[in-house]
Every structure is written in structure tokens, then in C-alpha cells.
Design a protein around this motif. Sequence first.
Motif, PDB file in Angstrom:
ATOM      1  N   VAL A  34       0.837  -1.206   0.000  1.00  0.00           N
ATOM      2  CA  VAL A  34       0.000   0.000   0.000  1.00  0.00           C
ATOM      3  C   VAL A  34       0.866   1.247   0.000  1.00  0.00           C
ATOM      4  O   VAL A  34       0.646   2.190  -0.775  1.00  0.00           O
ATOM      5  CB  VAL A  34      -0.940   0.010   1.232  1.00  0.00           C
ATOM      6  N   LYS A  35       1.883   1.266   0.857  1.00  0.00           N
ATOM      7  CA  LYS A  35       2.755   2.432   0.961  1.00  0.00           C
ATOM      8  C   LYS A  35       3.567   2.634  -0.324  1.00  0.00           C
ATOM      9  O   LYS A  35       3.817   3.768  -0.746  1.00  0.00           O
ATOM     10  CB  LYS A  35       3.701   2.288   2.152  1.00  0.00           C
ATOM     11  N   LEU A  36       3.971   1.525  -0.943  1.00  0.00           N
ATOM     12  CA  LEU A  36       4.725   1.622  -2.192  1.00  0.00           C
ATOM     13  C   LEU A  36       3.840   2.169  -3.315  1.00  0.00           C
ATOM     14  O   LEU A  36       4.281   2.983  -4.132  1.00  0.00           O
ATOM     15  CB  LEU A  36       5.286   0.251  -2.577  1.00  0.00           C
ATOM     16  N   LEU A  37       2.590   1.738  -3.342  1.00  0.00           N
ATOM     17  CA  LEU A  37       1.654   2.230  -4.349  1.00  0.00           C
ATOM     18  C   LEU A  37       1.470   3.735  -4.206  1.00  0.00           C
ATOM     19  O   LEU A  37       1.472   4.476  -5.206  1.00  0.00           O
ATOM     20  CB  LEU A  37       0.308   1.517  -4.204  1.00  0.00           C
ATOM     21  N   GLN A  38       1.347   4.200  -2.972  1.00  0.00           N
ATOM     22  CA  GLN A  38       1.215   5.643  -2.734  1.00  0.00           C
ATOM     23  C   GLN A  38       2.456   6.393  -3.196  1.00  0.00           C
ATOM     24  O   GLN A  38       2.372   7.487  -3.768  1.00  0.00           O
ATOM     25  CB  GLN A  38       0.973   5.891  -1.243  1.00  0.00           C
ATOM     26  N   LEU A  39       3.631   5.800  -2.990  1.00  0.00           N
ATOM     27  CA  LEU A  39       4.885   6.408  -3.431  1.00  0.00           C
ATOM     28  C   LEU A  39       4.908   6.554  -4.956  1.00  0.00           C
ATOM     29  O   LEU A  39       5.284   7.602  -5.486  1.00  0.00           O
ATOM     30  CB  LEU A  39       6.074   5.558  -2.966  1.00  0.00           C
ATOM     31  N   LEU A  40       4.495   5.512  -5.646  1.00  0.00           N
ATOM     32  CA  LEU A  40       4.511   5.539  -7.110  1.00  0.00           C
ATOM     33  C   LEU A  40       3.501   6.537  -7.663  1.00  0.00           C
ATOM     34  O   LEU A  40       3.743   7.171  -8.694  1.00  0.00           O
ATOM     35  CB  LEU A  40       4.216   4.141  -7.664  1.00  0.00           C
ATOM     36  N   GLU A  41       2.378   6.667  -6.994  1.00  0.00           N
ATOM     37  CA  GLU A  41       1.336   7.571  -7.475  1.00  0.00           C
ATOM     38  C   GLU A  41       1.682   9.041  -7.229  1.00  0.00           C
ATOM     39  O   GLU A  41       1.479   9.897  -8.088  1.00  0.00           O
ATOM     40  CB  GLU A  41       0.003   7.239  -6.796  1.00  0.00           C
ATOM     41  N   LYS A  42       2.250   9.325  -6.054  1.00  0.00           N
ATOM     42  CA  LYS A  42       2.477  10.721  -5.663  1.00  0.00           C
ATOM     43  C   LYS A  42       3.925  11.176  -5.804  1.00  0.00           C
ATOM     44  O   LYS A  42       4.211  12.376  -5.749  1.00  0.00           O
ATOM     45  CB  LYS A  42       2.028  10.929  -4.219  1.00  0.00           C
ATOM     46  N   LYS A  43       4.851  10.205  -5.946  1.00  0.00           N
ATOM     47  CA  LYS A  43       6.282  10.526  -6.010  1.00  0.00           C
ATOM     48  C   LYS A  43       6.729  11.276  -4.752  1.00  0.00           C
ATOM     49  O   LYS A  43       7.573  12.175  -4.809  1.00  0.00           O
ATOM     50  CB  LYS A  43       6.595  11.373  -7.248  1.00  0.00           C
ATOM     51  N   GLU A  44       6.154  10.893  -3.615  1.00  0.00           N
ATOM     52  CA  GLU A  44       6.527  11.515  -2.352  1.00  0.00           C
ATOM     53  C   GLU A  44       6.242  10.542  -1.216  1.00  0.00           C
ATOM     54  O   GLU A  44       5.457   9.594  -1.359  1.00  0.00           O
ATOM     55  CB  GLU A  44       5.762  12.829  -2.126  1.00  0.00           C
ATOM     56  N   PHE A  45       6.914  10.794  -0.059  1.00  0.00           N
ATOM     57  CA  PHE A  45       6.723   9.930   1.101  1.00  0.00           C
ATOM     58  C   PHE A  45       7.159  10.679   2.356  1.00  0.00           C
ATOM     59  O   PHE A  45       7.724  11.785   2.278  1.00  0.00           O
ATOM     60  CB  PHE A  45       7.553   8.646   0.951  1.00  0.00           C
ATOM     61  N   THR A  46       6.905  10.071   3.503  1.00  0.00           N
ATOM     62  CA  THR A  46       7.423  10.595   4.778  1.00  0.00           C
ATOM     63  C   THR A  46       8.191   9.472   5.457  1.00  0.00           C
ATOM     64  O   THR A  46       7.844   8.290   5.325  1.00  0.00           O
ATOM     65  CB  THR A  46       6.289  11.072   5.706  1.00  0.00           C
ATOM     66  N   ILE A  70       8.710  14.280   1.665  1.00  0.00           N
ATOM     67  CA  ILE A  70       9.933  14.245   0.864  1.00  0.00           C
ATOM     68  C   ILE A  70       9.569  13.811  -0.554  1.00  0.00           C
ATOM     69  O   ILE A  70       8.967  12.751  -0.746  1.00  0.00           O
ATOM     70  CB  ILE A  70      10.959  13.267   1.464  1.00  0.00           C
ATOM     71  N   THR A  71       9.896  14.617  -1.525  1.00  0.00           N
ATOM     72  CA  THR A  71       9.599  14.265  -2.920  1.00  0.00           C
ATOM     73  C   THR A  71      10.780  13.508  -3.526  1.00  0.00           C
ATOM     74  O   THR A  71      11.928  13.712  -3.133  1.00  0.00           O
ATOM     75  CB  THR A  71       9.330  15.536  -3.754  1.00  0.00           C
ATOM     76  N   VAL A  72      10.479  12.647  -4.471  1.00  0.00           N
ATOM     77  CA  VAL A  72      11.524  11.852  -5.136  1.00  0.00           C
ATOM     78  C   VAL A  72      11.428  12.045  -6.646  1.00  0.00           C
ATOM     79  O   VAL A  72      10.354  12.268  -7.199  1.00  0.00           O
ATOM     80  CB  VAL A  72      11.402  10.349  -4.794  1.00  0.00           C
ATOM     81  N   ASN A  73      12.581  11.955  -7.289  1.00  0.00           N
ATOM     82  CA  ASN A  73      12.643  12.061  -8.745  1.00  0.00           C
ATOM     83  C   ASN A  73      13.572  10.977  -9.271  1.00  0.00           C
ATOM     84  O   ASN A  73      14.567  11.233  -9.938  1.00  0.00           O
ATOM     85  CB  ASN A  73      13.150  13.441  -9.164  1.00  0.00           C
ATOM     86  N   CYS A  74      13.264   9.740  -8.915  1.00  0.00           N
ATOM     87  CA  CYS A  74      14.116   8.637  -9.361  1.00  0.00           C
ATOM     88  C   CYS A  74      13.290   7.653 -10.181  1.00  0.00           C
ATOM     89  O   CYS A  74      12.065   7.655 -10.146  1.00  0.00           O
ATOM     90  CB  CYS A  74      14.747   7.929  -8.161  1.00  0.00           C
ATOM     91  N   ARG A  75      14.005   6.836 -10.928  1.00  0.00           N
ATOM     92  CA  ARG A  75      13.329   5.801 -11.708  1.00  0.00           C
ATOM     93  C   ARG A  75      13.234   4.535 -10.871  1.00  0.00           C
ATOM     94  O   ARG A  75      14.159   4.195 -10.130  1.00  0.00           O
ATOM     95  CB  ARG A  75      14.112   5.499 -12.982  1.00  0.00           C
ATOM     96  N   PHE A  76      12.125   3.807 -11.024  1.00  0.00           N
ATOM     97  CA  PHE A  76      11.920   2.593 -10.245  1.00  0.00           C
ATOM     98  C   PHE A  76      12.004   1.360 -11.150  1.00  0.00           C
ATOM     99  O   PHE A  76      11.360   1.289 -12.195  1.00  0.00           O
ATOM    100  CB  PHE A  76      10.560   2.623  -9.546  1.00  0.00           C
TER     101      PHE A  76
END
Length: 463
Positions: free
Chosen positions: A262-274, A282-288
Amino acid sequence: MDSILIIDDGDAIKQYCDQFLSMSYEFIHVKNWAAANSEIIQKHPSLIILDKVFNIPKEDLLNPVKDKAKEGYSIAKEIKERYPEIPIIMISLYNPPETAEISIDFGIDDFIEWSALEQDRKILKVKIDRLLSKSGGTYISGMKNTFYELGFIGEGKQTMNLMESILEISKNDSNVLILGETGTGKDLIARIIHSISSRSGEPFAEINLSDLPENLVEDEIFGHEKGAFTDAKNEKISKLETAKNGTVLFNEIGDLTKHIQVKLLQLLEKKEFTRIGGVKIITVNCRFIFATNKDLKAMVDNGEFRRDLYYRIKSNPIFLKTLRERVEEIPSLIKFFIKEFNRETGQEKSILCDSIDFIKQKDFPGNIRQLKNLVRNIYDRSDGILTLRDVIKVFKEREQLDVNKQENKNIKDHEKDKILEALSKHDWYVEPACLELGISKATIYRRIKKYGIKDKIKGYSKR
């Protein structure tokens, strides 16, 4: 490693090349035009070595007048009409004055008399290298060399198609899903995609999910703030942050729990996490890139893996073949490993063709990783040349090791059966079972924990 196609009705040229040039190139040998054309289509050789005279049945001859002495010229002409980018070296027993002019007319790039090969063992390699560098490498040759330098070896059509797919995938920024059995090189492919992409100057971070206890997976991915939990005495930077604008590989994505999915899905959708225990976004700009040896589609159908996450990560799927599906590429892999070991050790070891043929016949359920470990074992225990004797000795020792492992497993299985039988007989009470088996309570409690049967035990005491 460049592959070279030898077209010769006999074995002399192939034997010469195997003896003096086998560590520099991969050789394929066929005996007539029909077989040659099939290999060119399938293997895309970098260069062709061609015999001049073919003593084969007339029905197998290409030239219309069925002249065995001119068959080499007819084959050369056909090659140049169909595959003009492939350089050709012709070899003949003798070299009459008019040969050079005739060779040029048929598009042959160089000509060597057999006696010259006998006098100078380096001459053929010099001519091959000159032609390969002069041609600048065809698209296929250049692509193979690029991947060779990155550690990915292959000659077959399916491998060429895979290389082309990787090149295309590296140009976009979408998620990648690499599927393949253990040992097929999923992490290597991920690193190659990163190294030839526009993000190559940025960090590459790998999160190996199968190596982490469940309670540490979330911490490894997202990091934590100081004081987030009892042992969090300092903040921890997540792998997502260390990657910056680079690439993150989630290795063995099929091992993720539903909570982390669930948390990974949110990361992929929003490109951000805490971070854990944090409030700062924290925003991310990396390729997965994601990799697994499991059947994710089956896991989705069984409710073990989120369907929405599955479709998120499979934008660019890559399917890696097993080694049993790449048997013809085993010789190239073995030679590559030996060259790699030579660079590491500063030695100049080589391997005999019969040794390679013996290894090629064996099964490698652990795929490329198992093959590499085997070659390393043989390499470390051989002198200058990896002989068939060296290879057979290592295989015999490994077979004995497998026998010992199976015997130990049988002993352990037998032990478990005896303990379960004694516990069941005494209504799952520990003390009488211990007396019957002649073992201590401490021993049987360790086995109870190991077998996961503590719920059955009466009067179970946590020890």
C-alpha cells in the motif's frame, strides 16, 4: 565477445581457430551455404571466415554450374548481396596471382593462404581485428560489444531481441519489471538499464527485500526520524533519498507484505513519502525498477499481491531466459568469466574446448550464477589451462557434496518424524517424550520452535 561464422566443408579452419583464437572470439562452424544463411539470420555474426573449395555433394552447392572449386566465391557473393555489412576473410590452400582480383570482385575483404597461418599464428587475429575495427561494427556487433562491456553476454536471436528491448527501455523513464528465475541476472539488467540511461550520472540504489526481516523493510525503503521508535537514536536516510535523481531497484518485489504494498503504491502515485515517525513530505525524482522470481500475475489472482500495484510496476516488462534456454551461449559465458577472473588475478588462464563441451552438457538450475561459481571453482584449482581433468574433478566433488547434503536432510527428516511420533504417542506432553527419545528438554523445546508446533504442546513453556 564477437561471434565469427566459419563456412568450411572440413574441420581444419575450426580446429585452428579453437586452438589459437578461442579466447578472443566465439566461433560457429557450418559446412554449406544453407546452414550458413540460417546461422547468419539467427546469430548475426560479426565476421565470416570462408573456405574457397567445397567438396560436398552437388545438390548442396550454391553456384549454378556446380563447380566445387568456385563454391566459396558463390557463397561470398550471396553474403554480400544479402548482408553487405559483414566482412569476409577467405582461406585457401594456395593463392594464385589472380586470386586477389577475383576476391575483390566477389566482395571478399581479405584473403589468407593456409601456409601463412601455419607460419604466423597471429596473422589471422590481426586481420580479424582490422576488419572489425574498420567496419566500425555493424549495429548488431556494436550492440553486442556494448552489452559485453557491461557484463551481459549473448549471441542468440532471443538475446539480441532482449538487448534491443533494454536499449529502448533505457530511453524512457517508466517503471520496469524484470522477471526471471534466481540466478538469471535480474540485478545486472537493472544496473545496465541505469548505466545506459540519462540517469547514469546519478546514484543506483538497490533494496533487496528478500534479505530483510519484515520489520526492517519499511525502514530500509522510507527511513526514519530520530525517536520514531525505541532504538531510533538517530535519523536514518532512506534508500529513496540516497538515490536522488538516479535509479532504485526493488529486488524480489514479490516478497512485500500487503502493508508495504500500500505504501509503495502511494509512493509511485504521488512521487513523495514521509519517513517513519516524520511529518515532512519528501519528494523523489528517481526511476523505479522492480525484479522478482515469482509469478506476480498468479499472486494477484490469489490475492497475495495488489492488482493496482501490479499494473503500476509492469509498464516495461522484461523476461529473462533460464540458462537451459540459452545452452548455446554457455561457451561465451565461460570465456567471459575466465577473462574476468584473469583481470582480477593478473593471470592469463584459458580453457580447452573439450572442457567447455563437458560443462555445456550439464544442468544448471541456479542459472548463470551457478555456472559462474562453478567456473570460478575450476579456475582457482587449475594451473594455466582449465583442462577436462580439472573440470571432471570439480564436478565429482560437487556430486559427492550433493549426496552428503541429501543424506543430512534425510537424517533431519527422520529425526523430525521420530520426535513428532513420540510427542503424539504421549499426548503431546514433553517430559515422557524426552524420556523415550533419550534427549533433554532443552533440545526438544528447540525442535518444537523449529517445527512450529508449540500450539500442540501441552503445558508449553517459552524457553
